[in-house]
Design a protein around this motif. Sequence first.
Motif, PDB file in Angstrom:
ATOM      1  N   VAL A  97     -47.915 -64.202  78.046  1.00 13.33           N
ATOM      2  CA  VAL A  97     -47.710 -64.665  79.213  1.00 13.33           C
ATOM      3  C   VAL A  97     -48.133 -63.674  80.237  1.00 13.33           C
ATOM      4  O   VAL A  97     -48.736 -63.764  81.143  1.00 13.33           O
ATOM      5  N   HIS A  98     -47.444 -62.357  79.810  1.00  5.37           N
ATOM      6  CA  HIS A  98     -47.842 -61.277  80.902  1.00  5.37           C
ATOM      7  C   HIS A  98     -49.336 -60.988  80.918  1.00  5.37           C
ATOM      8  O   HIS A  98     -49.806 -60.873  82.242  1.00  5.37           O
ATOM      9  N   GLU A  99     -50.074 -61.022  79.804  1.00  6.71           N
ATOM     10  CA  GLU A  99     -51.220 -60.460  79.863  1.00  6.71           C
ATOM     11  C   GLU A  99     -52.187 -61.599  80.478  1.00  6.71           C
ATOM     12  O   GLU A  99     -53.111 -61.479  81.270  1.00  6.71           O
ATOM     13  N   PHE A 100     -51.675 -62.709  80.057  1.00  3.84           N
ATOM     14  CA  PHE A 100     -52.622 -64.128  80.563  1.00  3.84           C
ATOM     15  C   PHE A 100     -52.358 -64.063  82.167  1.00  3.84           C
ATOM     16  O   PHE A 100     -53.442 -64.376  83.049  1.00  3.84           O
ATOM     17  N   LEU A 101     -51.088 -63.808  82.499  1.00  2.40           N
ATOM     18  CA  LEU A 101     -51.061 -63.954  84.094  1.00  2.40           C
ATOM     19  C   LEU A 101     -51.731 -62.871  84.800  1.00  2.40           C
ATOM     20  O   LEU A 101     -52.404 -63.003  85.802  1.00  2.40           O
ATOM     21  N   ARG A 102     -52.002 -61.425  84.377  1.00  2.00           N
ATOM     22  CA  ARG A 102     -52.472 -60.545  84.728  1.00  2.00           C
ATOM     23  C   ARG A 102     -54.201 -60.870  85.035  1.00  2.00           C
ATOM     24  O   ARG A 102     -55.054 -60.832  85.883  1.00  2.00           O
ATOM     25  N   ALA A 103     -54.625 -61.198  83.693  1.00  2.00           N
ATOM     26  CA  ALA A 103     -55.974 -61.600  83.667  1.00  2.00           C
ATOM     27  C   ALA A 103     -56.464 -62.810  84.438  1.00  2.00           C
ATOM     28  O   ALA A 103     -57.512 -62.515  85.071  1.00  2.00           O
ATOM     29  N   GLY A 152     -56.924 -54.440  91.020  1.00  2.00           N
ATOM     30  CA  GLY A 152     -56.243 -53.771  90.009  1.00  2.00           C
ATOM     31  C   GLY A 152     -55.507 -54.560  89.161  1.00  2.00           C
ATOM     32  O   GLY A 152     -55.992 -55.571  88.710  1.00  2.00           O
ATOM     33  N   VAL A 153     -54.253 -54.030  88.639  1.00  2.00           N
ATOM     34  CA  VAL A 153     -53.222 -54.556  87.605  1.00  2.00           C
ATOM     35  C   VAL A 153     -52.148 -55.473  88.302  1.00  2.00           C
ATOM     36  O   VAL A 153     -51.630 -55.952  87.574  1.00  2.00           O
ATOM     37  N   GLY A 154     -52.151 -55.430  89.713  1.00  2.00           N
ATOM     38  CA  GLY A 154     -50.818 -56.075  90.363  1.00  2.00           C
ATOM     39  C   GLY A 154     -49.861 -55.293  90.266  1.00  2.00           C
ATOM     40  O   GLY A 154     -49.160 -54.988  91.327  1.00  2.00           O
ATOM     41  N   ALA A 155     -49.341 -54.767  88.999  1.00  2.00           N
ATOM     42  CA  ALA A 155     -48.246 -53.959  89.039  1.00  2.00           C
ATOM     43  C   ALA A 155     -48.049 -53.196  87.654  1.00  2.00           C
ATOM     44  O   ALA A 155     -48.512 -53.949  86.620  1.00  2.00           O
ATOM     45  N   VAL A 156     -47.540 -51.984  87.515  1.00  2.62           N
ATOM     46  CA  VAL A 156     -47.495 -51.400  86.343  1.00  2.62           C
ATOM     47  C   VAL A 156     -46.204 -51.427  85.808  1.00  2.62           C
ATOM     48  O   VAL A 156     -45.218 -51.158  86.570  1.00  2.62           O
ATOM     49  N   THR A 157     -45.763 -52.440  84.956  1.00  3.57           N
ATOM     50  CA  THR A 157     -44.334 -52.973  84.754  1.00  3.57           C
ATOM     51  C   THR A 157     -43.938 -51.986  83.342  1.00  3.57           C
ATOM     52  O   THR A 157     -44.438 -51.235  82.878  1.00  3.57           O
ATOM     53  N   VAL A 163     -38.252 -58.616  82.008  1.00  4.26           N
ATOM     54  CA  VAL A 163     -37.969 -57.572  83.437  1.00  4.26           C
ATOM     55  C   VAL A 163     -39.480 -57.461  83.646  1.00  4.26           C
ATOM     56  O   VAL A 163     -40.028 -57.660  84.871  1.00  4.26           O
ATOM     57  N   GLY A 164     -40.508 -57.194  82.894  1.00  4.72           N
ATOM     58  CA  GLY A 164     -42.027 -56.836  83.158  1.00  4.72           C
ATOM     59  C   GLY A 164     -42.493 -58.026  83.625  1.00  4.72           C
ATOM     60  O   GLY A 164     -43.378 -57.979  84.754  1.00  4.72           O
ATOM     61  N   LEU A 165     -42.453 -59.220  83.095  1.00  7.62           N
ATOM     62  CA  LEU A 165     -43.036 -60.326  83.637  1.00  7.62           C
ATOM     63  C   LEU A 165     -42.642 -60.678  85.044  1.00  7.62           C
ATOM     64  O   LEU A 165     -43.260 -61.109  85.911  1.00  7.62           O
ATOM     65  N   VAL A 166     -41.354 -60.289  85.487  1.00  5.59           N
ATOM     66  CA  VAL A 166     -40.902 -60.749  87.050  1.00  5.59           C
ATOM     67  C   VAL A 166     -41.525 -59.689  87.813  1.00  5.59           C
ATOM     68  O   VAL A 166     -42.035 -60.127  88.742  1.00  5.59           O
ATOM     69  N   GLN A 167     -41.581 -58.441  87.197  1.00  2.00           N
ATOM     70  CA  GLN A 167     -42.244 -57.395  88.258  1.00  2.00           C
ATOM     71  C   GLN A 167     -43.937 -57.855  88.474  1.00  2.00           C
ATOM     72  O   GLN A 167     -44.251 -57.696  89.430  1.00  2.00           O
ATOM     73  N   LEU A 168     -44.413 -58.185  87.335  1.00  4.20           N
ATOM     74  CA  LEU A 168     -45.889 -58.392  87.507  1.00  4.20           C
ATOM     75  C   LEU A 168     -46.033 -59.404  88.244  1.00  4.20           C
ATOM     76  O   LEU A 168     -46.975 -59.575  89.346  1.00  4.20           O
TER      77      LEU A 168
END
Length: 226
Positions: free
Chosen positions: A136-142, A151-156, A202-207
């Motif tokens: 989910v993290h990588e799909f959201l960013r892509a 960029g990447v939105g956030a470095v989580t 936590v990383g998903l929320v940050q992203l």
Amino acid sequence: MTTGDDDGWSALHGGIRPSPVVRGWLRMVRVLSAGPVARVPPDVLSLSGVVVLAGAWAVAPAGAPWTAVTALLVVAAGVLDGLDGAVALRTGRARPLGAVVDAVADRLGDLLLGAVLVALGAAPGWVLAALALVFVHEFLRARAQSVGMPGVGAVTVAERPTRLVVVALPALGAAVLPAGPPLVGASWGTVFALTWTVLGAVGLVQLAVGVVRTTPPRFPESPPGR
């Protein structure tokens, strides 16, 4: 390390300046990419990382002390993961298809990291939860990048280096203390699968926050006549 290295990393990560740890990592990768490894095609380096992680998975069930080898192989895969992009940029071989190969290799590598944790005794449910959060993290960013997010939105806290660490550490722990972490009552694999899951959430929320903050509010205007 040169300032150019810092600027290049920052440009790829939405203007975020690298931390001292990241700067040290970039220095190491830069030195390695200037040697004989520069002759290796970047796609080969990407796929080699997957092969190395497959080796880590094969060794993990052997138990102590062989899980120390698993930890070393996970670290080696991380180095290869950094080298493919560095070599591509240094030798002028960076291309869109290479980025696709790298992304696919990373996702295959994530699956193998989960398999290593299961081999170290992790509860499969926690591993599946951790891997679901990764995808989910990588799909959201892509997806956000495809609609104009720079960029990447956030470095989580849940980026790929973290995933490598939360698998290398239990492999090393299993080599030193095969019975598991003291006073915990669970295997090394389960403890770190839970750790990975928490960091992933936590990383998903940050992203998500970074995506909302940096994604353009509307699509660009269509060219005249469209």
